[in-house]
Design a protein around this motif. Structure first.
Motif, mmCIF file in Angstrom:
data_model
loop_
_atom_site.group_PDB
_atom_site.id
_atom_site.type_symbol
_atom_site.label_atom_id
_atom_site.label_comp_id
_atom_site.label_asym_id
_atom_site.label_seq_id
_atom_site.Cartn_x
_atom_site.Cartn_y
_atom_site.Cartn_z
ATOM 1 N N LYS A 81 0.649 -1.243 -0.114
ATOM 2 C CA LYS A 81 0.008 0.181 -0.294
ATOM 3 C C LYS A 81 0.637 1.454 -0.129
ATOM 4 C CE LYS A 81 -3.657 -2.242 2.509
ATOM 5 N NZ LYS A 81 -4.688 -2.301 4.083
ATOM 6 N N ASN A 82 0.147 2.346 -0.843
ATOM 7 C CA ASN A 82 1.167 3.354 -0.806
ATOM 8 C C ASN A 82 0.576 4.957 -1.638
ATOM 9 O OD1 ASN A 82 3.251 5.505 -1.334
ATOM 10 N ND2 ASN A 82 4.202 3.630 -1.338
ATOM 11 N N VAL A 83 0.222 5.746 -1.060
ATOM 12 C CA VAL A 83 -0.505 6.955 -1.347
ATOM 13 C C VAL A 83 0.328 7.131 -2.772
ATOM 14 C CG1 VAL A 83 -1.079 7.674 0.438
ATOM 15 C CG2 VAL A 83 1.146 8.717 -0.490
ATOM 16 N N ASN A 84 1.289 6.914 -3.277
ATOM 17 C CA ASN A 84 2.089 6.833 -4.844
ATOM 18 C C ASN A 84 1.175 5.547 -5.346
ATOM 19 O OD1 ASN A 84 3.396 10.063 -4.102
ATOM 20 N ND2 ASN A 84 3.965 7.823 -2.134
ATOM 21 N N ASN A 85 0.667 5.790 -6.870
ATOM 22 C CA ASN A 85 0.370 4.521 -7.246
ATOM 23 C C ASN A 85 1.123 3.344 -7.323
ATOM 24 O OD1 ASN A 85 -2.259 5.695 -6.709
ATOM 25 N ND2 ASN A 85 -2.914 6.381 -8.847
ATOM 26 N N HIS A 86 2.135 3.945 -8.252
ATOM 27 C CA HIS A 86 2.606 3.080 -8.837
ATOM 28 C C HIS A 86 3.990 1.773 -7.818
ATOM 29 C CE1 HIS A 86 2.896 5.097 -12.858
ATOM 30 N NE2 HIS A 86 1.769 4.798 -12.445
ATOM 31 N N TRP A 87 4.066 2.847 -6.383
ATOM 32 C CA TRP A 87 4.242 1.884 -5.255
ATOM 33 C C TRP A 87 3.716 1.174 -4.637
ATOM 34 C CZ3 TRP A 87 9.565 2.670 -4.230
ATOM 35 C CH2 TRP A 87 10.718 4.252 -4.955
ATOM 36 N N SER A 88 2.258 1.295 -4.740
ATOM 37 C CA SER A 88 1.392 0.403 -4.674
ATOM 38 C C SER A 88 1.101 -0.868 -5.252
ATOM 39 C CB SER A 88 -0.061 1.288 -3.939
ATOM 40 O OG SER A 88 -0.984 -0.067 -3.336
ATOM 41 N N LEU A 89 1.559 -2.271 -5.426
ATOM 42 C CA LEU A 89 1.117 -2.921 -5.587
ATOM 43 C C LEU A 89 -0.052 -3.709 -5.470
ATOM 44 C CD1 LEU A 89 1.810 -5.863 -7.250
ATOM 45 C CD2 LEU A 89 2.346 -7.169 -5.276
ATOM 46 N N GLN A 90 -0.844 -3.219 -4.321
ATOM 47 C CA GLN A 90 -2.204 -3.091 -4.688
ATOM 48 C C GLN A 90 -3.409 -2.649 -5.915
ATOM 49 O OE1 GLN A 90 -4.624 -1.655 -1.369
ATOM 50 N NE2 GLN A 90 -5.041 -3.521 -0.952
ATOM 51 N N TRP A 91 -2.703 -1.416 -5.699
ATOM 52 C CA TRP A 91 -3.299 -0.368 -7.313
ATOM 53 C C TRP A 91 -2.738 -0.859 -8.441
ATOM 54 C CZ3 TRP A 91 -1.821 2.517 -10.842
ATOM 55 C CH2 TRP A 91 -2.544 3.534 -11.246
ATOM 56 N N MET A 92 -1.452 -1.467 -8.514
ATOM 57 C CA MET A 92 -1.163 -1.817 -9.829
ATOM 58 C C MET A 92 -2.144 -3.356 -9.988
ATOM 59 S SD MET A 92 1.092 0.011 -10.825
ATOM 60 C CE MET A 92 2.507 -0.841 -11.962
ATOM 61 N N ILE A 93 -2.040 -4.349 -9.343
ATOM 62 C CA ILE A 93 -2.943 -5.545 -9.788
ATOM 63 C C ILE A 93 -4.322 -4.977 -9.357
ATOM 64 C CG2 ILE A 93 -3.852 -7.300 -8.343
ATOM 65 C CD1 ILE A 93 -1.561 -7.540 -6.927
#
Length: 515
Positions: free
Chosen positions: A494-506
Motif C-alpha cells: 500500500k502507498n499513496v503513490n500509485n505505482h509504489w502500491s502493488l495493490q493499486w497496480m493489481i
C-alpha cells in the motif's frame, strides 16, 4: 607424542572436519534448493506498517503540532540585524558566530525535538549547542539541560524566530564575531532587533518511526500508532495477497520490537501484537513470512526507514548496537520458530557501504546466523548487500556459501540516479532486460547462496509513458527478477503513490500474477 598432545590433535581434527562438512553441506543445500526447488518467493513488502515511512502514508503525521520541526530537521539561521548566517565555528567544538554570507554544512543545525517548541541543536561535528561558562558554544557530546533551547516563531511569519536559551535569555548576534545568550527584552520583530533570525528549513526532513512517535509525544503516540497498526494492514489484505498470485510477505520491523510492550523511548509498544496477527493471517491464507530487521539501533544507513533520529549512521560503531541487533534477531526467531509460516529472517536491511565496514557486517551476519540457528534449522537466513558505489555484489559470498540456507538480498530500482532521469520508457525496459538481467545472472550461481530481489517497484521517471509502457515495464521486471533463485518482493503493498502500491497496480490491471 604424549596422550595430551594426541587428544588435542584429535579434537582439532574433529573440529576441522566438522567445519568442512558444514561448509560443504551449506553449499550442497543451497545448490539443491537453487536448482531443484519448485517454490520461489513471490512476495510483497508490508512497508510503512511496523516501521513508519511518512512518504507512504503522509496523513499519519497530520496531528503533530509544528510538524515541520521533527527530529532530524535541518535548519539554517540568518541574522536579520547583520544579514549573515549563524555558524558553528570549525564545525563544532567552539563558539557560534554569525559571519557567513552563504550557508553549507557548518551553518546547518539538526534538531533533536524535546516537545513542539523545545529542541537540542546538533552541529556538523555531531556536538550540541549549549550554554557553558564561556558563553554559547557547540561542545557537548550528549545534550542536557544546558543544551535545551526553545524556538519562538513569529505568529504571522513562522520563518522569523527567536531562540530562547536555558537561562531565559534569547540568542542574539550584535556582532558577526560572536553569538551570545543575553537578550532579555521584547523589542519587536523588525530587522533592527539582533535577536531575530530567519529560519530556513531544508528539504528532505525525516519522517520515520522516531519522528512520528516523538512528534506526538508519550501521551498521544501510543493511540495514534495503535490505530495505524490496526487499520493499515488487516486480515483482508492477506486474503487479497493469497488470491492474486503472491505466496509470501516481507515484513519490515524495528529493533525496538524485541522490547515490546515497553520499548525504549520514544518508541511505543504494540507492534509485536500486530506482527503476531500477521502470522495468524499468514497461517489462515497459506502465506509465508519473511521477517526483515529494517531498522537497526543507531541506524545502518541514516534513512528514515531505519528508525534514524537525525540521519546519522551509528550502527556498528559500538558493540552495543551489534548486540542489540543480534538480540532482536534471536528474540524474533525464538518467538516464531515453531510457526510453519516463518520462511526466512533477514538480518538487516540496506546497510550503507560509506558507514558500515565490510568486516563489521560479516561479523554481525555470522552472529545473526548463529542466533537464528539456535532456534530454527529450516528458516532461511537473508543477508542484505551493502548499498553504495564500488561494492562488489559478491562480497558476502565467501561467508554465505559456507553456511546453510543462506540468501543474498539485492534491491533494484530504476530511480535514485541521474542516468534514469533522461531515459525513455523503452530505454528503461531495455535497461531491465539487459543490465538488471546481467547483474542478477552474475550473482545467481550454482555454487553460491540463493539470490533474492528483496525490493523492486514499477515506478520510474520516464517521460510521456503510456499505460502500455507501464505494463511492459512491470512485466519486464517480473520476467527478469523471476530468475532470482530465492524469489522477489515488490515494494510495497500500500502507498499513496500509485505505482509504489502493488495493490493499486493489481487492481488497475498493470500487474497480473495469476496467469
Amino acid at each position: 607424542m604424549s596422550k595430551i598432545t594426541l587428544l588435542y590433535s584429535l579434537v582439532f581434527g574433529i573440529f576441522c572436519l566438522q567445519s568442512l562438512i558444514q561448509g560443504c553441506l551449506g553449499e550442497m543445500v543451497n545448490r539443491q534448493l537453487s536448482e531443484n526447488s519448485n517454490f520461489k518467493v513471490k512476495a510483497v513488502n508490508l512497508g510503512g506498517w511496523l516501521v513508519t515511512e511518512g512518504w507512504i502514508k503522509p496523513s499519519l503525521f497530520d496531528g503533530i503540532r509544528n510538524k515541520d520541526l521533527l527530529d532530524g530537521t535541518q535548519i539554517q539561521l540568518k541574522s536579520r540585524y547583520i544579514g549573515k548566517y549563524v555558524s558553528a565555528e570549525s564545525g563544532g567544538g567552539t563558539i557560534l558566530v554569525a559571519n557567513r554570507t552563504s550557508a553549507s554544512g557548518w551553518e546547518t543545525f539538526k534538531l533533536w525535538r524535546i516537545d513542539e517548541n523545545t529542541f537540542n541543536f546538533r552541529v556538523f561535528s555531531n556536538q550540541f549547542v549549549g550554554l557553558q561558562s564561556n558563553g554559547v558554544v557547540a561542545e557537548a557530546t550528549n545534550p542536557g539541560h544546558s543544551e535545551t533551547f526553545q524556538i519562538i516563531r513569529k505568529p504571522d511569519d513562522t520563518s522569523r524566530v527567536r531562540i530562547q536559551a536555558p537561562n531565559g535569555q534569547f540568542l542574539q548576534a550584535k556582532t558577526q564575531d560572536l553569538v551570545t545568550a543575553d537578550y532579555g527584552g521584547d523589542g519587536g520583530w523588525d530587522d533592527n532587533n539582533p535577536s531575530v533570525f530567519v529560519m530556513t528549513i531544508l528539504n528532505g526532513s525525516l519522517h520515520g518511526e522516531y519522528q512520528v512517535t516523538n512528534g506526538y509525544g508519550p501521551d498521544k503516540a501510543p493511540q495514534v500508532m495503535m490505530d495505524h497498526w490496526n487499520t493499515f494492514i488487516v486480515e483482508d489484505d492477506f486474503r487479497f495477497i493469497s488470491e492474486n498470485g503472491l505466496n509470501a510477505v516481507r515484513i519490515p520491523v524495528g529493533w525496538w520490537i524485541a522490547s515490546d510492550p515497553t520499548p525504549p523511548k520514544p518508541f511505543v509498544g504494540g507492534s509485536l501484537a500486530a506482527l503476531d496477527n500477521a502470522f495468524i493471517w499468514a497461517q489462515k491464507y497459506g502465506i509465508k513470512v519473511i521477517i526483515d530487521l529494517h531498522a537497526a539501533p543507531g541506524s545502518q544507513n541514516g534513512d528514515e526507514h531505519s528508525g534514524s533520529r537525525d540521519g546519522s549512521l551509528e550502527w556498528g560503531k559500538t558493540d552495543q548496537t551489534i548486540q542489540q541487533s543480534v538480540d532482536a534477531i534471536e528474540f524474533l526467531t525464538a518467538r516464531y520458530a515453531q510457526n510453519t509460516q516463518l520462511y526466512a529472517v533477514e538480518l538487516i536491511n540496506e546497510p550503507q557501504s560509506s558507514g558500515v565496514a565490510l568486516e563489521t557486517l560479516k561479523d554481525y551476519y555470522q552472529a545473526g546466523y548463529n542466533a537464528v540457528r539456535k532456534h530454527s534449522s529450516s528458516a532461511f537466513v537473508i543477508m542484505s548487500n551493502r548499498l553504495g558505489g564500488g561494492v562488489d555484489p559478491k562480497e558476502l559470498f565467501r561467508l554465505a556459501s559456507n553456511l546453510q540456507l543462506t540468501v543474498i538480498d539485492v534491491h533494484y530500482y530504476n530511480l535514485y540516479s541521474d542516468m534514469f532521469n533522461t531515459m525513455t520508457p523503452q530505454q528503461n525496459i531495455d535497461y531491465v532486460n539487459q543490465n538488471r538481467s546481467s547483474d542478477l545472472s552474475y550473482i545467481t550461481t550454482s555454487d553460491g547462496p540463493l539470490t533474492f530481489v528483496g525490493e523492486w517497484v514499477a515506478e520510474w521517471v520516464a517521460r510521456d509513458a503510456t499505460e502500455g509502457d507501464l505494463k511492459n515495464y512491470a512485466n519486464a521486471q517480473l520476467q527478469v527478477y523471476g530468475g532470482a533463485s530465492f524469489g522477489w518482493a515488490y515494494w510495497t503493498l500500500k502507498n499513496v503513490n500509485n505505482h509504489w502500491s502493488l495493490q493499486w497496480m493489481i487492481q488497475n490491471g498493470y500487474i497480473n500474477l495469476t496467469n
